[in-house]
Design a protein around this motif. Sequence first.
Motif, PDB file in Angstrom:
ATOM      1  N   MET A 138      52.647  40.613  33.016  1.00  6.66           N
ATOM      2  CA  MET A 138      51.336  40.521  33.649  1.00  6.66           C
ATOM      3  C   MET A 138      51.501  40.059  35.092  1.00  6.66           C
ATOM      4  O   MET A 138      52.343  39.218  35.378  1.00  6.66           O
ATOM      5  CB  MET A 138      50.459  39.517  32.898  1.00  6.66           C
ATOM      6  N   PRO A 139      50.677  40.592  35.998  1.00  6.43           N
ATOM      7  CA  PRO A 139      50.749  40.179  37.398  1.00  6.43           C
ATOM      8  C   PRO A 139      50.421  38.695  37.568  1.00  6.43           C
ATOM      9  O   PRO A 139      49.591  38.142  36.851  1.00  6.43           O
ATOM     10  CB  PRO A 139      49.687  41.042  38.081  1.00  6.43           C
ATOM     11  N   THR A 140      51.079  38.086  38.541  1.00  8.43           N
ATOM     12  CA  THR A 140      50.849  36.675  38.860  1.00  8.43           C
ATOM     13  C   THR A 140      50.234  36.575  40.247  1.00  8.43           C
ATOM     14  O   THR A 140      50.783  37.094  41.215  1.00  8.43           O
ATOM     15  CB  THR A 140      52.164  35.883  38.815  1.00  8.43           C
ATOM     16  N   VAL A 141      49.089  35.904  40.320  1.00  9.03           N
ATOM     17  CA  VAL A 141      48.355  35.749  41.567  1.00  9.03           C
ATOM     18  C   VAL A 141      48.399  34.282  41.988  1.00  9.03           C
ATOM     19  O   VAL A 141      48.157  33.393  41.163  1.00  9.03           O
ATOM     20  CB  VAL A 141      46.891  36.205  41.405  1.00  9.03           C
ATOM     21  N   ALA A 142      48.688  34.047  43.259  1.00  8.99           N
ATOM     22  CA  ALA A 142      48.629  32.707  43.831  1.00  8.99           C
ATOM     23  C   ALA A 142      47.259  32.521  44.477  1.00  8.99           C
ATOM     24  O   ALA A 142      46.822  33.364  45.259  1.00  8.99           O
ATOM     25  CB  ALA A 142      49.720  32.520  44.871  1.00  8.99           C
ATOM     26  N   ILE A 143      46.591  31.442  44.127  1.00 13.47           N
ATOM     27  CA  ILE A 143      45.326  31.090  44.754  1.00 13.47           C
ATOM     28  C   ILE A 143      45.580  29.844  45.592  1.00 13.47           C
ATOM     29  O   ILE A 143      46.047  28.828  45.071  1.00 13.47           O
ATOM     30  CB  ILE A 143      44.230  30.814  43.711  1.00 13.47           C
ATOM     31  N   ILE A 144      45.269  29.943  46.881  1.00  6.60           N
ATOM     32  CA  ILE A 144      45.495  28.825  47.793  1.00  6.60           C
ATOM     33  C   ILE A 144      44.160  28.461  48.421  1.00  6.60           C
ATOM     34  O   ILE A 144      43.605  29.226  49.219  1.00  6.60           O
ATOM     35  CB  ILE A 144      46.514  29.197  48.890  1.00  6.60           C
ATOM     36  N   ASP A 145      43.634  27.322  48.029  1.00  3.95           N
ATOM     37  CA  ASP A 145      42.340  26.860  48.535  1.00  3.95           C
ATOM     38  C   ASP A 145      42.288  25.353  48.353  1.00  3.95           C
ATOM     39  O   ASP A 145      42.658  24.849  47.294  1.00  3.95           O
ATOM     40  CB  ASP A 145      41.198  27.543  47.765  1.00  3.95           C
ATOM     41  N   LEU A 178      40.450  34.859  36.819  1.00  3.46           N
ATOM     42  CA  LEU A 178      41.668  35.655  36.715  1.00  3.46           C
ATOM     43  C   LEU A 178      42.272  35.552  35.324  1.00  3.46           C
ATOM     44  O   LEU A 178      42.767  36.542  34.785  1.00  3.46           O
ATOM     45  CB  LEU A 178      42.677  35.242  37.786  1.00  3.46           C
ATOM     46  N   HIS A 179      42.210  34.367  34.748  1.00  7.90           N
ATOM     47  CA  HIS A 179      42.757  34.180  33.398  1.00  7.90           C
ATOM     48  C   HIS A 179      42.026  35.066  32.380  1.00  7.90           C
ATOM     49  O   HIS A 179      42.664  35.759  31.591  1.00  7.90           O
ATOM     50  CB  HIS A 179      42.672  32.708  32.990  1.00  7.90           C
ATOM     51  N   VAL A 180      40.696  35.055  32.396  1.00  8.83           N
ATOM     52  CA  VAL A 180      39.949  35.868  31.433  1.00  8.83           C
ATOM     53  C   VAL A 180      40.075  37.360  31.734  1.00  8.83           C
ATOM     54  O   VAL A 180      39.796  38.184  30.875  1.00  8.83           O
ATOM     55  CB  VAL A 180      38.449  35.465  31.325  1.00  8.83           C
ATOM     56  N   SER A 181      40.530  37.683  32.949  1.00  7.19           N
ATOM     57  CA  SER A 181      40.743  39.085  33.329  1.00  7.19           C
ATOM     58  C   SER A 181      42.152  39.558  33.020  1.00  7.19           C
ATOM     59  O   SER A 181      42.521  40.687  33.362  1.00  7.19           O
ATOM     60  CB  SER A 181      40.451  39.267  34.821  1.00  7.19           C
ATOM     61  N   GLY A 182      42.956  38.689  32.409  1.00  5.45           N
ATOM     62  CA  GLY A 182      44.292  39.079  31.995  1.00  5.45           C
ATOM     63  C   GLY A 182      45.375  38.906  33.037  1.00  5.45           C
ATOM     64  O   GLY A 182      46.458  39.472  32.913  1.00  5.45           O
ATOM     65  N   LEU A 183      45.104  38.120  34.061  1.00  7.07           N
ATOM     66  CA  LEU A 183      46.100  37.873  35.099  1.00  7.07           C
ATOM     67  C   LEU A 183      46.648  36.458  34.960  1.00  7.07           C
ATOM     68  O   LEU A 183      45.942  35.550  34.528  1.00  7.07           O
ATOM     69  CB  LEU A 183      45.480  38.036  36.493  1.00  7.07           C
ATOM     70  N   SER A 198      42.937  44.431  42.296  1.00 11.13           N
ATOM     71  CA  SER A 198      43.478  45.645  41.704  1.00 11.13           C
ATOM     72  C   SER A 198      43.993  46.597  42.777  1.00 11.13           C
ATOM     73  O   SER A 198      45.092  47.132  42.683  1.00 11.13           O
ATOM     74  CB  SER A 198      42.401  46.309  40.848  1.00 11.13           C
ATOM     75  N   ALA A 199      43.203  46.784  43.822  1.00  6.57           N
ATOM     76  CA  ALA A 199      43.605  47.658  44.916  1.00  6.57           C
ATOM     77  C   ALA A 199      44.815  47.094  45.652  1.00  6.57           C
ATOM     78  O   ALA A 199      45.737  47.827  46.001  1.00  6.57           O
ATOM     79  CB  ALA A 199      42.436  47.854  45.887  1.00  6.57           C
TER      80      ALA A 199
END
Length: 130
Positions: free
Chosen positions: A1-8, A21-26, A114-115
């Motif tokens: 599964m893709p891993t996304v970094a959130i920086i805020d 993102l978790h409930v969206s499968g990421l 996704s894009a």
Amino acid sequence: MPTVAIIDDDEAVREALGDLLHVSGLICRCFATAGAFLAALRTTHFDCIVTDVRMEGMSGIELLERLQKDRCDLPIIVLSSILDQQVRARALGLGAHCWLSKPVGDKRLLDALSAAMGSGSVAAGEGHSS
């Protein structure tokens, strides 16, 4: 599964985006600072970055500059409440995939992710840089 970094630096934003993102499968890793993300980048694979602009320490624009200097080719989505068109243009000029204004709808953010990761199309409008 893709891993996304959130920086805020806003904890509520990190939690909300992480939950989405978790409930969206990421898979999602959240960071309060750009410096903490850069430290993790040395040992962790990420498929995409979502970053704010105004943060303590290194700003999102400075992060983009650093990643460009380091030739990091991860897709980056800037998610910000800043309405300054010069800052937006700078982010896109530094290679950000798109700029989305806070608050952003769930579908719009998921379409942009996704894009950015090459598996879909972004909604037409303000965000797309290509």
